[in-house]
Enzyme design. Structure first.
Site, PDB file in Angstrom:
ATOM      1  NE  ARG A   1      74.100 -60.993  13.510  1.00 11.28           N
ATOM      2  CZ  ARG A   1      74.699 -59.832  13.650  1.00 11.28           C
ATOM      3  NH1 ARG A   1      75.718 -59.751  14.777  1.00 11.28           N
ATOM      4  NH2 ARG A   1      74.873 -58.708  12.947  1.00 11.28           N
TER       5      ARG A   1
ATOM      6  CG  HIS B   1      77.360 -62.571   9.783  1.00 10.25           C
ATOM      7  ND1 HIS B   1      77.414 -61.394  10.007  1.00 10.25           N
ATOM      8  CD2 HIS B   1      75.823 -63.209   9.971  1.00 10.25           C
ATOM      9  CE1 HIS B   1      76.163 -60.816  10.144  1.00 10.25           C
ATOM     10  NE2 HIS B   1      75.280 -61.794  10.163  1.00 10.25           N
ATOM     11  CG  ASP B   2      83.627 -67.900   8.742  1.00  9.46           C
ATOM     12  OD1 ASP B   2      84.145 -66.965   8.121  1.00  9.46           O
ATOM     13  OD2 ASP B   2      83.745 -69.068   8.700  1.00  9.46           O
TER      14      ASP B   2
ATOM     15  CG  ASP C   1      86.978 -68.812   4.594  1.00 13.27           C
ATOM     16  OD1 ASP C   1      86.295 -68.005   5.437  1.00 13.27           O
ATOM     17  OD2 ASP C   1      87.553 -68.361   3.609  1.00 13.27           O
TER      18      ASP C   1
ATOM     19  CB  SER D   1      87.309 -65.077   6.120  1.00 14.40           C
ATOM     20  OG  SER D   1      85.786 -65.664   5.841  1.00 14.40           O
TER      21      SER D   1
ATOM     22  CG  ASN E   1      81.043 -55.632  12.485  1.00 10.56           C
ATOM     23  OD1 ASN E   1      80.348 -56.210  13.286  1.00 10.56           O
ATOM     24  ND2 ASN E   1      82.219 -55.183  12.689  1.00 10.56           N
TER      25      ASN E   1
ATOM     26  CG  HIS F   1      66.578 -64.573  14.221  1.00 10.19           C
ATOM     27  ND1 HIS F   1      66.287 -63.714  13.093  1.00 10.19           N
ATOM     28  CD2 HIS F   1      68.115 -64.727  14.169  1.00 10.19           C
ATOM     29  CE1 HIS F   1      67.103 -63.333  12.589  1.00 10.19           C
ATOM     30  NE2 HIS F   1      68.262 -63.752  12.952  1.00 10.19           N
ATOM     31  CB  THR F   2      64.723 -69.916  19.192  1.00 11.93           C
ATOM     32  OG1 THR F   2      64.493 -70.271  20.253  1.00 11.93           O
ATOM     33  CG2 THR F   2      66.111 -70.556  18.727  1.00 11.93           C
TER      34      THR F   2
ATOM     35  CG  ASP G   1      61.721 -66.959  21.588  1.00 11.66           C
ATOM     36  OD1 ASP G   1      60.700 -66.342  21.930  1.00 11.66           O
ATOM     37  OD2 ASP G   1      62.177 -67.879  21.754  1.00 11.66           O
TER      38      ASP G   1
ATOM     39  CG  ASP H   1      61.774 -72.616  22.452  1.00 15.10           C
ATOM     40  OD1 ASP H   1      61.991 -71.675  21.795  1.00 15.10           O
ATOM     41  OD2 ASP H   1      61.468 -72.340  24.042  1.00 15.10           O
TER      42      ASP H   1
HETATM   43  C1  HEM Z   1      67.058 -64.494   7.024  1.00 15.17           C
HETATM   44  C2  HEM Z   1      67.525 -63.451   7.140  1.00 15.17           C
HETATM   45  C3  HEM Z   1      68.366 -62.927   8.315  1.00 15.17           C
HETATM   46  C4  HEM Z   1      68.430 -61.722   8.742  1.00 15.17           C
HETATM   47  C5  HEM Z   1      67.794 -60.476   7.941  1.00 15.17           C
HETATM   48  C6  HEM Z   1      69.006 -61.391  10.032  1.00 15.17           C
HETATM   49  C7  HEM Z   1      69.431 -60.309  10.701  1.00 15.17           C
HETATM   50  C8  HEM Z   1      69.877 -60.325  11.933  1.00 15.17           C
HETATM   51  C9  HEM Z   1      69.908 -59.068  12.741  1.00 15.17           C
HETATM   52  C10 HEM Z   1      69.451 -57.613  12.195  1.00 15.17           C
HETATM   53  C11 HEM Z   1      70.264 -59.195  14.074  1.00 15.17           C
HETATM   54  C12 HEM Z   1      70.836 -58.564  15.001  1.00 15.17           C
HETATM   55  C13 HEM Z   1      72.033 -57.960  15.055  1.00 15.17           C
HETATM   56  C14 HEM Z   1      72.276 -56.700  16.004  1.00 15.17           C
HETATM   57  O1  HEM Z   1      71.500 -55.863  16.106  1.00 15.17           O
HETATM   58  O2  HEM Z   1      73.314 -56.962  16.773  1.00 15.17           O
HETATM   59  C15 HEM Z   1      70.464 -60.931  13.925  1.00 15.17           C
HETATM   60  C16 HEM Z   1      70.672 -61.460  15.266  1.00 15.17           C
HETATM   61  C17 HEM Z   1      70.994 -62.904  15.093  1.00 15.17           C
HETATM   62  N1  HEM Z   1      71.012 -63.641  14.065  1.00 15.17           N
HETATM   63 FE1  HEM Z   1      70.275 -63.305  12.307  1.00 15.17          FE
HETATM   64  N2  HEM Z   1      69.373 -62.652  10.515  1.00 15.17           N
HETATM   65  C18 HEM Z   1      68.998 -63.627   9.457  1.00 15.17           C
HETATM   66  C19 HEM Z   1      69.381 -64.920   9.382  1.00 15.17           C
HETATM   67  C20 HEM Z   1      70.079 -65.778  10.323  1.00 15.17           C
HETATM   68  C21 HEM Z   1      70.597 -67.254  10.458  1.00 15.17           C
HETATM   69  C22 HEM Z   1      70.478 -67.883   9.057  1.00 15.17           C
HETATM   70  C23 HEM Z   1      71.012 -67.350  11.442  1.00 15.17           C
HETATM   71  C24 HEM Z   1      71.536 -68.582  11.933  1.00 15.17           C
HETATM   72  C25 HEM Z   1      71.607 -69.594  11.627  1.00 15.17           C
HETATM   73  C26 HEM Z   1      71.145 -66.169  12.328  1.00 15.17           C
HETATM   74  C27 HEM Z   1      71.394 -65.927  13.651  1.00 15.17           C
HETATM   75  C28 HEM Z   1      71.305 -65.054  14.589  1.00 15.17           C
HETATM   76  C29 HEM Z   1      71.562 -64.781  15.956  1.00 15.17           C
HETATM   77  C30 HEM Z   1      72.026 -65.932  16.725  1.00 15.17           C
HETATM   78  C31 HEM Z   1      71.426 -63.571  16.251  1.00 15.17           C
HETATM   79  C32 HEM Z   1      71.529 -63.116  17.675  1.00 15.17           C
HETATM   80  C33 HEM Z   1      73.028 -62.662  17.822  1.00 15.17           C
HETATM   81  C34 HEM Z   1      73.407 -62.097  19.268  1.00 15.17           C
HETATM   82  O3  HEM Z   1      72.392 -62.189  20.034  1.00 15.17           O
HETATM   83  O4  HEM Z   1      74.629 -61.770  19.457  1.00 15.17           O
HETATM   84  N3  HEM Z   1      70.201 -65.238  11.601  1.00 15.17           N
HETATM   85  N4  HEM Z   1      70.161 -61.355  12.811  1.00 15.17           N
HETATM   86  C1  LIG Z   2      82.865 -55.172  14.157  1.00 14.85           C
HETATM   87  O1  LIG Z   2      82.748 -55.870  15.144  1.00 14.85           O
HETATM   88  C2  LIG Z   2      83.907 -55.999  16.263  1.00 14.85           C
HETATM   89  C3  LIG Z   2      83.442 -57.200  17.194  1.00 14.85           C
HETATM   90  O2  LIG Z   2      82.473 -56.693  17.933  1.00 14.85           O
HETATM   91  C4  LIG Z   2      83.977 -54.634  16.652  1.00 14.85           C
HETATM   92  O3  LIG Z   2      85.264 -54.602  17.568  1.00 14.85           O
HETATM   93  C5  LIG Z   2      84.117 -53.494  15.444  1.00 14.85           C
HETATM   94  O4  LIG Z   2      84.308 -52.344  16.124  1.00 14.85           O
HETATM   95  C6  LIG Z   2      82.989 -53.384  14.759  1.00 14.85           C
HETATM   96  N1  LIG Z   2      83.344 -52.754  13.350  1.00 14.85           N
HETATM   97  C7  LIG Z   2      82.132 -51.674  12.931  1.00 14.85           C
HETATM   98  C8  LIG Z   2      82.884 -50.968  11.785  1.00 14.85           C
HETATM   99  O5  LIG Z   2      81.157 -51.817  13.523  1.00 14.85           O
END
Ligand code: HEM
Ligand SMILES: *[C@@H]1O[C@H](CO)[C@@H](O)[C@H](O)[C@H]1NC(C)=O
Ligand SMILES: *[C@@H]1O[C@H](CO)[C@@H](O)[C@H](O)[C@H]1NC(C)=O
Ligand SMILES: *[C@@H]1O[C@H](CO)[C@@H](O)[C@H](O)[C@H]1NC(C)=O
Ligand SMILES: *[C@@H]1O[C@H](CO)[C@@H](O)[C@H](O)[C@H]1NC(C)=O
Ligand SMILES: *[C@@H]1O[C@H](CO)[C@@H](O)[C@H](O)[C@H]1NC(C)=O
Length: 339
Positions: free
Chosen positions: A73, A77-78, A85, A87, A105, A205-206, A258, A266
């Site tokens: 993730r 985002h980067d 980069d 950032s 964030n 999101h798997t 998932d 998967d």
């Molecule tokens: C298509 C639009 C997308 C939306 C709206 C979206 C939105 C989100 C949201 C809301 C979360 C949960 C964040 C949280 O509550 O902590 C999330 C988690 C995640 N996203 Fe996405 N995402 C998108 C695309 C992507 C893409 C393209 C990737 C990577 C290739 C990605 C990888 C992930 C991963 C791995 C997580 C889990 C992070 C964790 O468990 O720490 N997402 N996403």
């Molecule tokens: C952004 O994420 C970092 C790393 O988890 C966390 O330390 C920081 O408090 C978060 N900032 C905000 C505004 O949610």
């Protein structure tokens, strides 16, 4: 654009400027993507780069199984903000709010930051000042995806670290759960990615989690007609209500993205969507929208096909806005610009 219509002479003038800008873009983009990134970039300066990163990453994954999702993730985002980069890794200081602390964030995952910082520290012991944090992110993310069951691919290297990390430049570059599929497609398109790339990358999101607030609008007071989003499996929705109660929910509680195979990379994510088992509204909409539905079906029935599309999209993602040559710097500590 509007100015082009103001008078014919200025329109002509703008036309030649446009041509110049277009040529400049051509030169920049071919320089960035083909000339400078390469597979053997560190062959002489840090020949063991991949091995050093791999050792750190596999150790970290043993300690925290959430690392793979966190890293993936963060990498996404980067690359969507200022290009790939690193950032996103830069810390804020007293006077300056960095990218990672933008409101949007959405609680970026600590284990993801940690694995990149650790890999960079290990590299600094063997090849100080050589490997960029941006390349560390690309290589470590590739390793983690593979270690949790996903495909493996070769990473092109030579990215340099950015000199800008601004919280204010995040909004609008990161997708949100309330967006429509056409809005998502146009955001990805603005980064050079197609709708197919978007569906394949959403397969990320798997693995991983989402916090209650990201899906609660779907399970309580959805709209005037339905209490629960009717595109969502109703018992799945009900099962999410106890960890995420309507009132006074715990903001730290998370649900699996998932629900069937949460820790394995998967194609179950796509099969879930076909059964109304998508967690985020945007996930489920990929199956509802005619522009993306056939891609979901494709990935759902063919895991190797998903892997192939995912790899090709990850390579494109990893090329977005990369800095090469004299652009940027090689950060010594990924959390801070070099002084
Ligand atoms: C298509 C639009 C997308 C939306 C709206 C979206 C939105 C989100 C949201 C809301 C979360 C949960 C964040 C949280 O509550 O902590 C999330 C988690 C995640 N996203 Fe996405 N995402 C998108 C695309 C992507 C893409 C393209 C990737 C990577 C290739 C990605 C990888 C992930 C991963 C791995 C997580 C889990 C992070 C964790 O468990 O720490 N997402 N996403
Ligand atoms: C952004 O994420 C970092 C790393 O988890 C966390 O330390 C920081 O408090 C978060 N900032 C905000 C505004 O949610
Ligand atoms: C760089 O190293 C890799 C792996 O050791 C090797 O396969 C490749 O041929 C090398 N490339 C050059 C240009 O030396
Ligand atoms: C805070 O960071 C900004 C850039 O990110 C930098 O220009 C500024 O000098 C830093 N301020 C302090 C007090 O270190
Ligand atoms: C989505 O939610 C954000 C805040 O969470 C809001 O700023 C934005 O306008 C919403 N977008 C849409 C398309 O409703
Ligand atoms: C409620 O949501 C469903 C499914 O998204 C939709 O078909 C219906 O028109 C919506 N009803 C209202 C009143 O907005």
């Amino acid at each position: 654009m509007a100015k082009q219509h103001s008078s014919s002479s200025s329109a002509l003038h703008l036309c030649s400027i446009t041509t110049l800008v277009f040529l400049a873009l051509l030169i920049t983009s071919s320089g960035a993507s083909t000339q400078s990134l390469s597979y053997d970039y560190y062959n002489s300066s840090c020949p063991k780069v991949e091995q050093i990163i791999h050792n750190v990453v596999s150790q970290k994954l043993l300690e925290a199984s959430t690392t793979a999702a966190g890293a993936l993730r963060l990498f996404f985002h980067d690359c969507f903000v200022e290009g790939c980069d690193a950032s996103v890794l830069v810390a804020s200081n007293e006077t300056h709010k960095a990218e990672r602390d933008a409101e949007i964030n959405l609680s970026l995952p600590g284990d993801g930051f940690d694995v990149f910082f650790r890999a960079k520290r290990a590299l600094e012991l063997q090849c100080p000042g050589v490997v960029s944090c941006a390349d560390v992110m690309a290589i470590a993310t590739r390793d983690l995806v593979y270690l949790v069951g996903g495909p493996r691919w070769e990473v092109q290297k030579g990215r340099r670290d950015g000199l800008i990390s601004e919280a204010s430049r995040v909004a609008g570059n990161i997708p949100e759960v309330n967006q429509t599929v056409p809005q998502l497609i146009s955001l990805f398109k603005s980064k050079g990615l197609t709708a197919l790339d978007m569906v394949a990358l959403s397969g990320g999101h798997t693995i991983g989690f989402a916090h209650c607030k990201e899906f609660m609008p779907r399970i309580y007071a959805y709209n005037k007609t339905f209490d629960i989003d009717p595109t969502m499996d109703q018992s799945y929705a009900e099962s999410l209500r106890s960890p995420c109660p309507e009132k006074n929910f715990d903001p730290t509680v998370v649900a699996f993205n998932d629900v069937t195979t949460p820790y394995t990379f998967d194609n179950a994510y796509y099969q879930n969507l076909q059964k109304g088992l998508g967690l985020l509204a945007t996930d489920q909409k990929l199956y509802a929208d005619p522009q993306t539905r056939s891609y979901v079906s494709l990935m759902a029935k063919d895991q190797q096909g998903f892997f192939d599309h995912f790899v090709s999209a990850m390579i494109k993602l990893g090329n977005i806005g990369v800095k090469t040559g004299n652009d940027g710097e090689i950060r010594r500590d990924c959390g801070f610009f070099n002084a």
